[in-house]
Design a protein around this motif. Structure first.
Motif, PDB file in Angstrom:
ATOM      1  N   TYR A  11      25.565  85.674 105.855  1.00  0.00           N
ATOM      2  CA  TYR A  11      25.309  84.621 105.787  1.00  0.00           C
ATOM      3  C   TYR A  11      26.017  84.124 104.318  1.00  0.00           C
ATOM      4  O   TYR A  11      25.798  84.906 103.410  1.00  0.00           O
ATOM      5  N   VAL A  17      23.130  90.693 106.923  1.00  0.00           N
ATOM      6  CA  VAL A  17      22.069  90.673 107.648  1.00  0.00           C
ATOM      7  C   VAL A  17      21.783  91.527 109.035  1.00  0.00           C
ATOM      8  O   VAL A  17      20.996  92.226 108.978  1.00  0.00           O
ATOM      9  N   ASN A  37       9.091  90.857 110.842  1.00  0.00           N
ATOM     10  CA  ASN A  37       9.482  89.658 110.035  1.00  0.00           C
ATOM     11  C   ASN A  37      10.689  90.014 109.316  1.00  0.00           C
ATOM     12  O   ASN A  37      10.925  91.015 108.624  1.00  0.00           O
ATOM     13  N   GLY A  38      11.778  88.929 109.446  1.00  0.00           N
ATOM     14  CA  GLY A  38      12.767  89.429 108.648  1.00  0.00           C
ATOM     15  C   GLY A  38      13.925  90.402 109.134  1.00  0.00           C
ATOM     16  O   GLY A  38      14.974  90.804 108.606  1.00  0.00           O
ATOM     17  N   ALA A  39      13.457  90.948 110.573  1.00  0.00           N
ATOM     18  CA  ALA A  39      14.454  92.060 110.863  1.00  0.00           C
ATOM     19  C   ALA A  39      15.807  91.573 111.259  1.00  0.00           C
ATOM     20  O   ALA A  39      16.900  92.547 111.229  1.00  0.00           O
ATOM     21  N   GLY A  40      15.804  90.331 111.672  1.00  0.00           N
ATOM     22  CA  GLY A  40      17.042  89.931 112.010  1.00  0.00           C
ATOM     23  C   GLY A  40      17.257  89.483 113.610  1.00  0.00           C
ATOM     24  O   GLY A  40      18.272  89.361 114.038  1.00  0.00           O
ATOM     25  N   LYS A  41      16.096  89.150 114.157  1.00  0.00           N
ATOM     26  CA  LYS A  41      15.847  88.901 115.558  1.00  0.00           C
ATOM     27  C   LYS A  41      16.710  87.524 115.653  1.00  0.00           C
ATOM     28  O   LYS A  41      17.363  87.280 116.691  1.00  0.00           O
ATOM     29  N   THR A  42      16.389  86.571 115.067  1.00  0.00           N
ATOM     30  CA  THR A  42      16.654  85.198 115.240  1.00  0.00           C
ATOM     31  C   THR A  42      18.112  85.064 114.890  1.00  0.00           C
ATOM     32  O   THR A  42      18.925  84.541 115.676  1.00  0.00           O
ATOM     33  N   THR A  43      18.470  85.822 113.874  1.00  0.00           N
ATOM     34  CA  THR A  43      19.783  85.841 113.669  1.00  0.00           C
ATOM     35  C   THR A  43      20.596  86.276 114.677  1.00  0.00           C
ATOM     36  O   THR A  43      21.942  85.949 115.101  1.00  0.00           O
ATOM     37  N   GLU A  89      13.538  78.935 117.776  1.00  0.00           N
ATOM     38  CA  GLU A  89      11.993  79.577 117.151  1.00  0.00           C
ATOM     39  C   GLU A  89      11.473  78.100 116.450  1.00  0.00           C
ATOM     40  O   GLU A  89      12.248  77.247 115.910  1.00  0.00           O
ATOM     41  N   GLU A 166      10.477  83.688 120.109  1.00  0.00           N
ATOM     42  CA  GLU A 166       9.077  83.565 119.713  1.00  0.00           C
ATOM     43  C   GLU A 166       8.355  82.500 120.440  1.00  0.00           C
ATOM     44  O   GLU A 166       7.969  81.656 119.633  1.00  0.00           O
ATOM     45  N   GLN A 199       7.187  88.803 118.243  1.00  0.00           N
ATOM     46  CA  GLN A 199       6.548  89.685 117.355  1.00  0.00           C
ATOM     47  C   GLN A 199       5.446  90.424 118.182  1.00  0.00           C
ATOM     48  O   GLN A 199       4.871  91.565 117.848  1.00  0.00           O
TER      49      GLN A 199
HETATM   50  N1  LIG Z   1      20.376  80.638 106.659  1.00  0.00           N
HETATM   51  C1  LIG Z   1      20.251  81.978 106.120  1.00  0.00           C
HETATM   52  N2  LIG Z   1      20.812  82.138 104.556  1.00  0.00           N
HETATM   53  C2  LIG Z   1      20.638  83.518 104.201  1.00  0.00           C
HETATM   54  N3  LIG Z   1      19.723  84.258 104.680  1.00  0.00           N
HETATM   55  C3  LIG Z   1      19.144  84.171 105.866  1.00  0.00           C
HETATM   56  C4  LIG Z   1      19.335  83.065 106.599  1.00  0.00           C
HETATM   57  N4  LIG Z   1      18.711  82.972 107.659  1.00  0.00           N
HETATM   58  C5  LIG Z   1      18.302  83.988 107.528  1.00  0.00           C
HETATM   59  N5  LIG Z   1      18.174  84.793 106.428  1.00  0.00           N
HETATM   60  C6  LIG Z   1      17.940  86.144 106.222  1.00  0.00           C
HETATM   61  O1  LIG Z   1      18.265  87.191 107.169  1.00  0.00           O
HETATM   62  C7  LIG Z   1      17.290  87.999 107.605  1.00  0.00           C
HETATM   63  C8  LIG Z   1      16.815  87.964 108.979  1.00  0.00           C
HETATM   64  O2  LIG Z   1      16.420  86.628 109.218  1.00  0.00           O
HETATM   65  P1  LIG Z   1      15.722  86.501 110.939  1.00  0.00           P
HETATM   66  O3  LIG Z   1      15.485  84.934 110.786  1.00  0.00           O
HETATM   67  O4  LIG Z   1      16.948  86.768 111.659  1.00  0.00           O
HETATM   68  O5  LIG Z   1      14.631  87.298 110.822  1.00  0.00           O
HETATM   69  P2  LIG Z   1      13.521  87.503 112.136  1.00  0.00           P
HETATM   70  O6  LIG Z   1      13.769  88.663 112.756  1.00  0.00           O
HETATM   71  O7  LIG Z   1      13.808  86.441 113.111  1.00  0.00           O
HETATM   72  O8  LIG Z   1      12.237  86.978 111.344  1.00  0.00           O
HETATM   73  P3  LIG Z   1      11.137  86.225 111.918  1.00  0.00           P
HETATM   74  O9  LIG Z   1      10.217  87.225 112.663  1.00  0.00           O
HETATM   75  O10 LIG Z   1      10.094  85.986 110.689  1.00  0.00           O
HETATM   76  O11 LIG Z   1      11.486  85.221 112.661  1.00  0.00           O
HETATM   77  C9  LIG Z   1      15.895  87.595 106.469  1.00  0.00           C
HETATM   78  O12 LIG Z   1      16.047  88.421 105.530  1.00  0.00           O
HETATM   79  C10 LIG Z   1      16.196  86.285 106.089  1.00  0.00           C
HETATM   80  O13 LIG Z   1      16.034  86.053 104.593  1.00  0.00           O
END
Ligand SMILES: Nc1ncnc2c1ncn2[C@@H]1O[C@H](COP(=O)(O)OP(=O)(O)OP(=O)(O)O)[C@@H](O)[C@H]1O
Ligand SMILES: [Mg+2]
Lengths: 264, 290
Positions: A11, A17, A37-43, A89, A166, A199
């Motif tokens: 990012y 990430v 949370n924050g593992a990177g699933k959404t990414t 999400e 989710e 989750q």
């Molecule tokens: N647009 C962005 N810019 C910078 N960092 C980001 C951005 N989006 C996500 N991140 C970072 O990437 C990491 C993974 O985020 P992500 O949303 O993929 O997690 P997640 O597993 O979906 O979490 P959650 O269960 O909370 O939805 C996090 O540390 C987040 O801070």
């Protein structure tokens, strides 16, 4: 059907990430992607569906293949046309559009106009509550109804692969059960392959054929749902079957286990 | 009574011109959050194009108008492609500054080609007098109102029912979610600019037909701000009703009170409305569920 090979996502050009993530989704399956949370699933999902751009994210390494074709450089609209549809999400319904207009928006890329009405009836069969509210603005639906609409909207695109981020978020347990039943039905009746981010590991592993567990931008464990459900660490840290107040990271456990093995 | 009817007709004519220009403005704002300061210049350019095709090249007016609309769409799409698209993702203020630049460029081109001297517009909408009850009104004005209404109705239906119309409203609601539907944001922006250019060109032709062509007609772009703020920046019905309202208000104040008050009263009404309804009469309600 879908293959992620060692992908890296960055990012804003600096925040790394996903750090070499690999996974596979076979046709017809429900695959769960679990993690804290924050593992990177959404990414991961956004990398697949081409939605990283608005967040200033980019796949900088590795490859994503869909039906053997690389898609990691394609635009979101192209990827939707290829048959991948992400339910984002937090539902993200179009609040000022009616339920019906939301569904039509889901069918935006389709060329077979004549079948759209039929598929809309099908969505209303899955979610009778949406049928009652078809002319109501989506912003006024309840959270559960909005989740139904988000999934219904995805069905309208007739995707081969549906990415669900989710779907249980913020819903009452009864409603969650209802939504998961329908996810399973969609998989069976429409033949849609599903990649499910959750989750809530118990729920996800109950409907999934296969699961991946990710942490810190990598996959740390994978296996069939049955195997994962029996895995001690998963039980402890994702299924919440032990009485530890504080969540430890999976990697710590593995480390600890390895040491134990050396000792014995 | 006679005076009232005449004022109503001329107020509505102006009002519909405002509405057309405001419609384009609202569409661009809805699709991309950009405030287009070049809306008046799009109108100017459209009027001069029609002038060139009909008066200078001697084409029949049907063909001239058609060509004007085609070229206008081309310009709208080109502007989006060359000036605004490279700025996608940059702060909105950069895009807004770009439209200010665009307005100077368009004005410069018009001055360079046609000079700022006012000229008569080829009179292809008949100006015969008609009796509306006791009042005599120009047929050109009634026809202008009719054309504008038809166009406004068509665009309203377009937004309500067509695939592209739904896509445009979806983008206005949630751009990333719209992307996830496979909706092409670029394409929608291009359509928005195309529509804005068409409505502005039609407004330009209607206006020029009544007052002739000159650099001044672009000033109408400024009258659009009270219209869209009154109707709600993002509301299509708001643009139409706001346009009619301001047009009539100006006509009545000018006709019954005069003394230049018609230039001030719309702003006073505007302020009163904004005190009661801060998003304008028809501005998007913020949906909050409990
Ligand atoms: N647009 C962005 N810019 C910078 N960092 C980001 C951005 N989006 C996500 N991140 C970072 O990437 C990491 C993974 O985020 P992500 O949303 O993929 O997690 P997640 O597993 O979906 O979490 P959650 O269960 O909370 O939805 C996090 O540390 C987040 O801070
Ligand atoms: Mg997430």
């Amino acid at each position: 059907m879908l293959e992620l090979n060692n992908i890296e996502v960055v990012y804003n050009d600096i925040i790394l990430v996903l750090k070499g993530l690999s996974m596979k989704v076979d046709e017809g399956q429900i695959v769960a992607l679990l993690g804290a949370n924050g593992a990177g699933k959404t990414t991961t999902l956004k990398a697949i569906s081409g939605l990283l751009k608005p967040d200033d994210g980019e796949v900088t390494d590795g490859a994503i293949l869909f039906m053997g074709e690389p898609i990691h450089n394609k635009e979101a609209e192209e990827i939707v046309r290829l048959g991948i549809f992400q339910v984002m999400e937090g539902r993200r319904v179009f609040e000022h559009l009616t339920v019906e207009e939301n569904l039509l928006a889901g069918a935006y890329t389709r060329r077979d106009r004549e079948n759209i009405r039929r598929d809309m009836r099908r969505v209303y069969e899955y979610f009778p509550r949406l049928a009652e509210r078809r002319h109501q603005k989506a912003g006024y639906l309840s959270g559960g109804e909005q989740q139904m609409l988000a999934i219904g909207r995805a069905l309208m695109a007739r995707p081969r692969l549906m990415l669900l981020d989710e779907p249980s978020l913020g819903l009452a347990p009864l409603l969650v059960r209802e939504i998961f039943d329908i996810i399973q039905r969609i998989n069976e009746e429409e033949g849609t392959t599903i990649l499910l981010v959750e989750q809530n590991a118990v729920l996800a592993l109950n409907v999934a054929d296969y699961g991946y567990i990710m942490e810190g931008g990598r996959i740390v464990l994978e296996g069939t749902s049955d195997v994962l459900k029996e895995n001690e660490d998963v039980k402890e840290f994702y299924l919440g079957l032990t009485e530890i107040g504080q969540r430890k990271s999976y990697r710590e456990v593995k480390h600890y286990k390895r040491r134990k093995r050396w000792l014995s | 009574m006679e005076k009232f009817i005449q004022l109503t007709v001329s107020g509505l004519t102006n009002g519909m011109v405002y509405a057309l220009v405001a419609l384009g403005f609202v569409i661009i704002y809805k699709a991309s959050d950009v405030i287009n300061f070049a809306q008046g210049e799009l109108l100017l350019f459209g009027a001069y194009l029609a002038f060139a095709f009909i008066a200078q090249f001697g084409l029949p007016w049907t063909l001239g108008v058609l060509l004007t609309l085609v070229v206008a769409v081309g310009i709208g799409v080109l502007v989006e492609r060359l000036i605004l698209r490279p700025l996608i993702g940059e702060p909105i203020i950069s895009m807004i500054m770009a439209t200010i630049g665009l307005s100077s460029v368009l004005r410069g081109i018009v001055n360079a080609i046609w000079t700022p001297v006012p000229r008569a517009f080829p009179e292809f909408i008949p100006r015969t007098d008609l009796y509306l009850g006791p009042a005599v009104v120009g047929a050109d004005r009634l026809i202008a109102i009719g054309i504008a209404i038809v166009l406004l109705v068509l665009f309203t239906l377009f937004f309500r029912y067509t695939r592209e119309g739904i896509a445009m409203r979806a983008i206005a609601d949630d751009q990333q979610a719209a992307l996830s539907m496979g909706i092409s944001v670029k394409r929608v922006f291009a359509v928005a600019w195309g529509i804005a250019a068409i409505t502005a060109a039609v407004a330009g032709i209607i206006l020029a037909n009544i007052v002739g062509v000159s650099g001044n007609i672009s000033l109408i772009g400024l009258r659009v701000f009270p219209v869209v703020i009154l109707g709600g920046l993002d509301s299509i019905p708001g643009a139409i009703i706001g346009g009619a309202f301001i047009g009539l208000l100006e006509a009545y104040t000018g006709g019954y009170i005069g003394q230049g008050l018609e230039l001030v009263v719309p702003f006073i009404v505007l302020m009163i409305v904004l005190m009661v309804k801060p998003y304008g009469l028809f501005g998007k309600e913020i949906i909050e569920r409990v």
